[in-house]
Scaffold this motif. Structure first.
Motif, PDB file in Angstrom:
ATOM      1  N   VAL A  42      -9.945  12.283 -15.882  1.00 51.91           N
ATOM      2  CA  VAL A  42     -10.870  12.502 -17.004  1.00 51.91           C
ATOM      3  C   VAL A  42     -10.080  12.766 -18.284  1.00 51.91           C
ATOM      4  O   VAL A  42     -10.383  12.207 -19.353  1.00 51.91           O
ATOM      5  CB  VAL A  42     -11.812  13.682 -16.711  1.00 51.91           C
ATOM      6  CG1 VAL A  42     -12.777  13.902 -17.881  1.00 51.91           C
ATOM      7  CG2 VAL A  42     -12.599  13.458 -15.429  1.00 51.91           C
ATOM      8  N   LYS A  43      -9.059  13.594 -18.155  1.00 46.14           N
ATOM      9  CA  LYS A  43      -8.237  13.929 -19.321  1.00 46.14           C
ATOM     10  C   LYS A  43      -7.539  12.692 -19.871  1.00 46.14           C
ATOM     11  O   LYS A  43      -7.401  12.525 -21.088  1.00 46.14           O
ATOM     12  CB  LYS A  43      -7.209  14.996 -18.942  1.00 46.14           C
ATOM     13  CG  LYS A  43      -6.399  15.513 -20.126  1.00 46.14           C
ATOM     14  CD  LYS A  43      -5.413  16.586 -19.697  1.00 46.14           C
ATOM     15  CE  LYS A  43      -4.617  17.084 -20.897  1.00 46.14           C
ATOM     16  NZ  LYS A  43      -3.578  18.069 -20.494  1.00 46.14           N
ATOM     17  N   ARG A  44      -7.093  11.810 -18.977  1.00 47.87           N
ATOM     18  CA  ARG A  44      -6.456  10.571 -19.424  1.00 47.87           C
ATOM     19  C   ARG A  44      -7.430   9.745 -20.271  1.00 47.87           C
ATOM     20  O   ARG A  44      -7.057   9.182 -21.312  1.00 47.87           O
ATOM     21  CB  ARG A  44      -6.001   9.764 -18.208  1.00 47.87           C
ATOM     22  CG  ARG A  44      -5.539   8.331 -18.495  1.00 47.87           C
ATOM     23  CD  ARG A  44      -4.242   8.271 -19.261  1.00 47.87           C
ATOM     24  NE  ARG A  44      -3.888   6.893 -19.550  1.00 47.87           N
ATOM     25  CZ  ARG A  44      -3.214   6.092 -18.714  1.00 47.87           C
ATOM     26  NH1 ARG A  44      -2.803   6.548 -17.531  1.00 47.87           N
ATOM     27  NH2 ARG A  44      -2.928   4.856 -19.060  1.00 47.87           N
ATOM     28  N   GLY A 248     -16.330  11.196   0.576  1.00 50.76           N
ATOM     29  CA  GLY A 248     -16.211  12.307  -0.362  1.00 50.76           C
ATOM     30  C   GLY A 248     -16.361  11.883  -1.810  1.00 50.76           C
ATOM     31  O   GLY A 248     -16.294  10.699  -2.139  1.00 50.76           O
ATOM     32  N   ILE A 249     -16.551  12.874  -2.657  1.00 48.52           N
ATOM     33  CA  ILE A 249     -16.647  12.654  -4.089  1.00 48.52           C
ATOM     34  C   ILE A 249     -15.244  12.474  -4.667  1.00 48.52           C
ATOM     35  O   ILE A 249     -14.349  13.264  -4.392  1.00 48.52           O
ATOM     36  CB  ILE A 249     -17.333  13.856  -4.763  1.00 48.52           C
ATOM     37  CG1 ILE A 249     -18.778  13.992  -4.276  1.00 48.52           C
ATOM     38  CG2 ILE A 249     -17.281  13.737  -6.275  1.00 48.52           C
ATOM     39  CD1 ILE A 249     -19.676  12.840  -4.656  1.00 48.52           C
ATOM     40  N   ASN A 250     -15.071  11.427  -5.450  1.00 49.09           N
ATOM     41  CA  ASN A 250     -13.820  11.181  -6.169  1.00 49.09           C
ATOM     42  C   ASN A 250     -12.684  10.799  -5.227  1.00 49.09           C
ATOM     43  O   ASN A 250     -12.831  10.814  -4.002  1.00 49.09           O
ATOM     44  CB  ASN A 250     -13.424  12.374  -7.032  1.00 49.09           C
ATOM     45  CG  ASN A 250     -14.537  12.805  -7.965  1.00 49.09           C
ATOM     46  OD1 ASN A 250     -15.295  11.974  -8.446  1.00 49.09           O
ATOM     47  ND2 ASN A 250     -14.659  14.092  -8.198  1.00 49.09           N
ATOM     48  N   PHE A 251     -11.532  10.517  -5.803  1.00 46.19           N
ATOM     49  CA  PHE A 251     -10.380  10.137  -5.000  1.00 46.19           C
ATOM     50  C   PHE A 251      -9.112  10.222  -5.834  1.00 46.19           C
ATOM     51  O   PHE A 251      -9.153  10.298  -7.066  1.00 46.19           O
ATOM     52  CB  PHE A 251     -10.541   8.710  -4.443  1.00 46.19           C
ATOM     53  CG  PHE A 251     -10.881   7.681  -5.482  1.00 46.19           C
ATOM     54  CD1 PHE A 251      -9.923   7.138  -6.308  1.00 46.19           C
ATOM     55  CD2 PHE A 251     -12.197   7.260  -5.637  1.00 46.19           C
ATOM     56  CE1 PHE A 251     -10.241   6.195  -7.268  1.00 46.19           C
ATOM     57  CE2 PHE A 251     -12.536   6.316  -6.594  1.00 46.19           C
ATOM     58  CZ  PHE A 251     -11.541   5.785  -7.417  1.00 46.19           C
ATOM     59  N   ASP A 252      -8.004  10.230  -5.147  1.00 48.78           N
ATOM     60  CA  ASP A 252      -6.684  10.157  -5.762  1.00 48.78           C
ATOM     61  C   ASP A 252      -5.835   9.252  -4.881  1.00 48.78           C
ATOM     62  O   ASP A 252      -6.355   8.600  -3.963  1.00 48.78           O
ATOM     63  CB  ASP A 252      -6.059  11.552  -5.926  1.00 48.78           C
ATOM     64  CG  ASP A 252      -6.046  12.335  -4.623  1.00 48.78           C
ATOM     65  OD1 ASP A 252      -6.100  11.704  -3.539  1.00 48.78           O
ATOM     66  OD2 ASP A 252      -5.977  13.575  -4.672  1.00 48.78           O
ATOM     67  N   GLU A 253      -4.543   9.207  -5.123  1.00 49.88           N
ATOM     68  CA  GLU A 253      -3.682   8.304  -4.361  1.00 49.88           C
ATOM     69  C   GLU A 253      -3.712   8.620  -2.872  1.00 49.88           C
ATOM     70  O   GLU A 253      -3.753   7.721  -2.031  1.00 49.88           O
ATOM     71  CB  GLU A 253      -2.245   8.389  -4.886  1.00 49.88           C
ATOM     72  CG  GLU A 253      -1.292   7.409  -4.213  1.00 49.88           C
ATOM     73  CD  GLU A 253       0.097   7.457  -4.803  1.00 49.88           C
ATOM     74  OE1 GLU A 253       0.994   6.778  -4.253  1.00 49.88           O
ATOM     75  OE2 GLU A 253       0.308   8.168  -5.804  1.00 49.88           O
ATOM     76  N   ALA A 254      -3.689   9.919  -2.542  1.00 51.96           N
ATOM     77  CA  ALA A 254      -3.693  10.306  -1.129  1.00 51.96           C
ATOM     78  C   ALA A 254      -4.978   9.862  -0.435  1.00 51.96           C
ATOM     79  O   ALA A 254      -4.948   9.357   0.693  1.00 51.96           O
ATOM     80  CB  ALA A 254      -3.520  11.818  -1.000  1.00 51.96           C
ATOM     81  N   ALA A 312      -8.482  -3.427  -4.933  1.00 53.60           N
ATOM     82  CA  ALA A 312      -8.717  -3.475  -6.374  1.00 53.60           C
ATOM     83  C   ALA A 312      -8.719  -2.060  -6.955  1.00 53.60           C
ATOM     84  O   ALA A 312      -8.198  -1.828  -8.057  1.00 53.60           O
ATOM     85  CB  ALA A 312     -10.046  -4.164  -6.666  1.00 53.60           C
ATOM     86  N   THR A 313      -9.283  -1.122  -6.217  1.00 51.49           N
ATOM     87  CA  THR A 313      -9.327   0.262  -6.693  1.00 51.49           C
ATOM     88  C   THR A 313      -7.929   0.854  -6.786  1.00 51.49           C
ATOM     89  O   THR A 313      -7.601   1.571  -7.738  1.00 51.49           O
ATOM     90  CB  THR A 313     -10.205   1.115  -5.771  1.00 51.49           C
ATOM     91  OG1 THR A 313     -11.498   0.520  -5.661  1.00 51.49           O
ATOM     92  CG2 THR A 313     -10.344   2.531  -6.308  1.00 51.49           C
ATOM     93  N   MET A 314      -7.076   0.540  -5.820  1.00 54.36           N
ATOM     94  CA  MET A 314      -5.715   1.067  -5.834  1.00 54.36           C
ATOM     95  C   MET A 314      -4.911   0.515  -7.007  1.00 54.36           C
ATOM     96  O   MET A 314      -4.036   1.205  -7.541  1.00 54.36           O
ATOM     97  CB  MET A 314      -5.021   0.751  -4.509  1.00 54.36           C
ATOM     98  CG  MET A 314      -5.615   1.521  -3.328  1.00 54.36           C
ATOM     99  SD  MET A 314      -4.767   1.251  -1.735  1.00 54.36           S
ATOM    100  CE  MET A 314      -3.395   2.408  -1.914  1.00 54.36           C
ATOM    101  N   ALA A 317      -5.877   2.725  -9.835  1.00 53.32           N
ATOM    102  CA  ALA A 317      -5.291   4.054  -9.648  1.00 53.32           C
ATOM    103  C   ALA A 317      -3.816   4.063 -10.022  1.00 53.32           C
ATOM    104  O   ALA A 317      -3.303   5.044 -10.568  1.00 53.32           O
ATOM    105  CB  ALA A 317      -5.467   4.498  -8.198  1.00 53.32           C
ATOM    106  N   GLY A 318      -3.141   2.953  -9.740  1.00 49.76           N
ATOM    107  CA  GLY A 318      -1.733   2.868 -10.103  1.00 49.76           C
ATOM    108  C   GLY A 318      -1.486   2.929 -11.589  1.00 49.76           C
ATOM    109  O   GLY A 318      -0.388   3.271 -12.031  1.00 49.76           O
ATOM    110  N   LYS A 319      -2.516   2.618 -12.368  1.00 49.67           N
ATOM    111  CA  LYS A 319      -2.414   2.672 -13.818  1.00 49.67           C
ATOM    112  C   LYS A 319      -2.975   3.975 -14.395  1.00 49.67           C
ATOM    113  O   LYS A 319      -3.091   4.135 -15.617  1.00 49.67           O
ATOM    114  CB  LYS A 319      -3.133   1.483 -14.438  1.00 49.67           C
ATOM    115  CG  LYS A 319      -2.515   0.140 -14.020  1.00 49.67           C
ATOM    116  CD  LYS A 319      -3.279  -1.052 -14.591  1.00 49.67           C
ATOM    117  CE  LYS A 319      -2.658  -2.366 -14.155  1.00 49.67           C
ATOM    118  NZ  LYS A 319      -3.400  -3.541 -14.672  1.00 49.67           N
ATOM    119  N   GLY A 320      -3.378   4.878 -13.511  1.00 50.62           N
ATOM    120  CA  GLY A 320      -3.841   6.183 -13.939  1.00 50.62           C
ATOM    121  C   GLY A 320      -5.254   6.228 -14.484  1.00 50.62           C
ATOM    122  O   GLY A 320      -5.626   7.179 -15.178  1.00 50.62           O
TER     123      GLY A 320
END
Length: 322
Positions: A42-44, A248-254, A312-314, A317-320
């Motif tokens: 969000v901050k990005r 789950g809600i949201n995601f990150d690299e892990a 496609a999502t990853m 994510a790689g671009k932040g």
């Protein structure tokens, strides 16, 4: 018109435009704590929108709590700090209405434009007199997770709530229960102490104990990124790997890696980058130019990330930005 008059008029307009840019808009954004993976996205988005704000002579200041132990009160204090520091516009989530509404009302009473984002929905924006709501509808995000799990083998669901009392988290769990019910199944909620939010070990231990006591549970819903990681570990520790599906809600690299390798079934995407970017951009345009967005509820979700679109999502994510 004489040439001299035309040149003088043109120069005056240029000076006026420069002055408007020099003044700019000082926008304050209330968000999550610094090490929260979702809120870093969000901050990005807010920071990318800030490039335009700064080019026009303004600024974007991010304010977030150090922890979530006393979320509503701490967030209300941050809102009041924004007023005291001379905010021209405020962006904020309506996490805990009973604690935060008076602070948001102080923003509006001071004549400061407000955008609600991430939590609270259009209802909060209407109640508080905000320009727009930018984000997902938390209840519908929960419904989407419950329906996905219920349609893909889940019969007895569990929502892990590590922030009891936070309106958006309660909505996730209530929506999840409805989603499971819509597919003919059931769900309950496991409330955890607020100190467990973001504590992978604490969540894992609580989930392990609950699954051992309730072996019929085969679908678990997470309301935060790190909670999902802890839930994966708790399922493994309970000896239930491969038997209990997780969304789950949201995601990150892990989490994306877990979806890719099959340890997590899906994630509900609310596109946090868009929330930060659009909220700041809307306020900047409104303050500088009197612009408005007629569509007051600007939805950024829910969307489902699963095996069908994980690649496609990853990439995003790689671009932040995802």
């Amino acid at each position: 018109m004489k040439l001299s008059t035309f040149l003088a008029t043109t120069a005056a307009l240029a000076i006026g435009a420069s002055a408007a840019y020099a003044e700019g808009a000082d926008i304050f954004v209330i968000g999550g704590k610094p090490d929260d993976p979702f809120w870093s996205i969000v901050k990005r988005g807010a920071e990318d929108a800030a490039l335009v704000v700064e080019a026009q002579g303004g600024s974007v200041t991010w304010l977030g709590p150090q922890n979530y132990d006393n979320l509503g009160v701490d967030a209300a204090e941050l809102i009041r700090q924004a007023i005291d520091q001379g905010a021209d516009g405020v962006v904020g989530p309506n996490w805990v209405p009973e604690a935060m509404d008076p602070a948001f009302q102080a923003v509006v009473d001071a004549g400061i434009p407000l955008v609600i984002y991430n939590a609270g929905g259009l209802e909060a924006a209407d109640r508080l007199g905000a320009l727009n709501y930018v984000g997902a509808v938390d209840y519908l995000a929960g419904v989407a997770g419950g329906e996905w799990l219920g349609n893909n083998g889940g019969t007895v669901g569990l929502c892990v709530n590590s922030l009891p009392g936070a309106a958006n988290i309660e909505d996730y769990c209530n929506g999840f229960a409805e989603g499971m019910e819509n597919t003919g199944h059931t769900a309950t909620t496991l409330p955890l102490p607020a100190t467990a939010q973001g504590n992978v070990t604490a969540v894992a231990q609580a989930v392990r104990a609950h699954l051992l006591q309730n072996p019929d549970i085969n679908a678990v819903f997470a309301t935060a990124n790190l909670d999902a990681v802890g839930i994966v570990q708790g399922i493994q520790q309970a000896g239930r790997a491969g038997q209990v599906q997780i969304c789950g809600i949201n995601f990150d690299e892990a989490i994306l890696t877990n979806i890719k390798n099959g340890q997590q079934a899906c994630a509900i995407d609310q596109q946090g980058y868009q929330q930060g970017f659009y909220a700041v951009s809307i306020l900047n345009g409104h303050i500088n130019y009197g612009l408005s967005i007629p569509t007051r509820e600007i939805l950024t979700g829910p969307g489902v990330v699963d095996a069908s679109n994980i690649d496609a999502t990853m990439l995003g994510a790689g671009k932040g930005t995802r």
